[in-house]
Design an enzyme around this catalytic site. Structure first.
Site, short mmCIF file in Angstrom:
data_model
loop_
_atom_site.label_atom_id
_atom_site.label_comp_id
_atom_site.label_asym_id
_atom_site.label_seq_id
_atom_site.Cartn_x
_atom_site.Cartn_y
_atom_site.Cartn_z
N LYS A 1 1.07 -1.23 0.29
CA LYS A 1 0.12 0.15 -0.02
C LYS A 1 0.70 1.84 -0.27
O LYS A 1 0.52 2.22 -0.45
CB LYS A 1 -0.97 -0.35 1.00
CG LYS A 1 -2.19 1.00 0.44
CD LYS A 1 -2.81 1.02 2.20
CE LYS A 1 -4.09 2.51 1.80
NZ LYS A 1 -4.52 2.56 2.90
N ASN B 1 -0.16 9.24 -4.64
CA ASN B 1 -0.38 10.68 -4.35
C ASN B 1 0.01 11.96 -4.88
O ASN B 1 -0.09 12.84 -4.87
CB ASN B 1 -1.06 10.21 -2.78
CG ASN B 1 -1.94 9.29 -3.23
OD1 ASN B 1 -2.40 8.35 -3.04
ND2 ASN B 1 -1.99 9.55 -1.58
N SER C 1 -5.88 10.78 -1.05
CA SER C 1 -5.92 11.79 0.32
C SER C 1 -5.26 13.11 0.34
O SER C 1 -5.23 14.02 0.71
CB SER C 1 -6.14 10.63 1.56
OG SER C 1 -4.58 9.91 1.07
#
Length: 305
Positions: free
Chosen positions: A184, A192, A252
């Protein structure tokens, strides 16, 4: 009676867990920052979950860190950069052999919590569930996913996984949780930062395929060097799959920057670059990505770590 779930962090995932546990009739308490935050919470009716457009409010009990009641089970759902200090404020309340579930992004914060709590059992978690807050004390369940949990030091699963089953929280006990966390981490590092630099949704990274492929190659090299070959397997294919599957989403990190919030860069890209330096691994594109991202954060007046 079931052991009370104390939940630290009233963000999207903390609230999502709290409402589902409460819906199942399990004892839940939210630990809020201070008396002012508690007063704000108590002025309402509880925590609201919005799922499939239907909303329901659950009267979850709120408390502050200085509540005297001992804590036996704690879900730590705050940001990675807050985890260690937030847990430290509760250390006096943790019962001997308390169990903590650490639901942080990236790597680094988990080891810091483990080091400060040698008597506790710290269970690492990695989640693909999507949620966002559309108001105070409200959470919208945006993407059904999965949560993997594991404890590298003690591989036997805890009995309270039955609580998650009862609450409808899809989960799996993983004997290789570190592999999942590294995987992850690599996915987040490949996606990101680029969404912040290009100011785009995840799907728009399909126009930067060459850059994504180069980063995946370097990240794969890093994972191999860190003893995580399984996490490196078909990494580029997985990154491209995630970009396509979440095409309409903002990452995010993008959302943190857009809302002028501190990012978790130190536990994602920063952790990866530090690991590369420890192994004397030259990953020029990854290192340059970190420099570009820090420059962007500084230009926006945001913390560089």
């Amino acid at each position: 009676m079931s052991t009370t779930w104390h939940i630290l962090g009233a963000g999207s995932l903390g609230t999502l867990w709290a409402t589902r546990l409460a819906r199942a009739g399990l004892p839940v308490r939210m630990i809020l920052r201070d008396k002012a935050r508690l007063a704000s919470y108590q002025a309402g009716k509880g925590l609201t979950l919005v799922e499939h457009g239907i909303e329901k409010t659950y009267p979850v009990i709120g408390e502050t860190p200085d509540n005297p009641e001992p804590i036996h089970r704690l879900l730590v759902a705050c940001k990675a950069y807050d985890a260690q200090s937030a847990v430290a404020h509760l250390q006096h309340r943790l019962s001997p052999h308390a169990e903590l579930v650490l639901l942080q992004n990236g790597l680094g914060s988990q080891d810091a919590v483990v080091a400060q709590l040698p008597q506790a059992r710290c269970i690492f978690a990695s989640s693909t569930e999507g949620a966002f807050r559309d108001g105070d004390w409200r959470v919208v369940f945006a993407g059904h996913g999965y949560t993997w949990l594991g404890d590298a030091a003690h591989p036997a699963p805890p009995l309270w996984l039955n609580d998650l089953h009862a609450a409808g929280i899809p989960h799996e006990w993983s004997t290789d949780i570190l592999t999942r966390l590294w995987r992850k981490l690599a996915l987040n590092c490949a996606i990101n930062p680029l969404t912040v630099l290009y100011q785009c949704r995840n799907g728009e990274l399909q126009t930067h395929q060459c850059e994504v492929a180069t980063l995946c190659a370097e990240l794969g090299e890093l994972l191999e060097c860190c003893g995580q070959p399984d996490a490196a397997l078909d990494l580029q294919h997985e990154v491209e799959r995630v970009i396509h599957a979440t095409a309409a989403n903002y990452s995010s990190m993008y959302q943190d920057v857009a809302n002028a919030r501190r990012t978790e860069i130190s536990y994602l890209l920063g952790y990866a670059c530090q690991a590369a330096a420890r192994h004397q691994l030259n990953l020029p594109h990854l290192q340059q990505l970190q420099v570009r991202l820090i420059d962007q954060l500084v230009a926006r007046g945001l913390p560089r770590d």
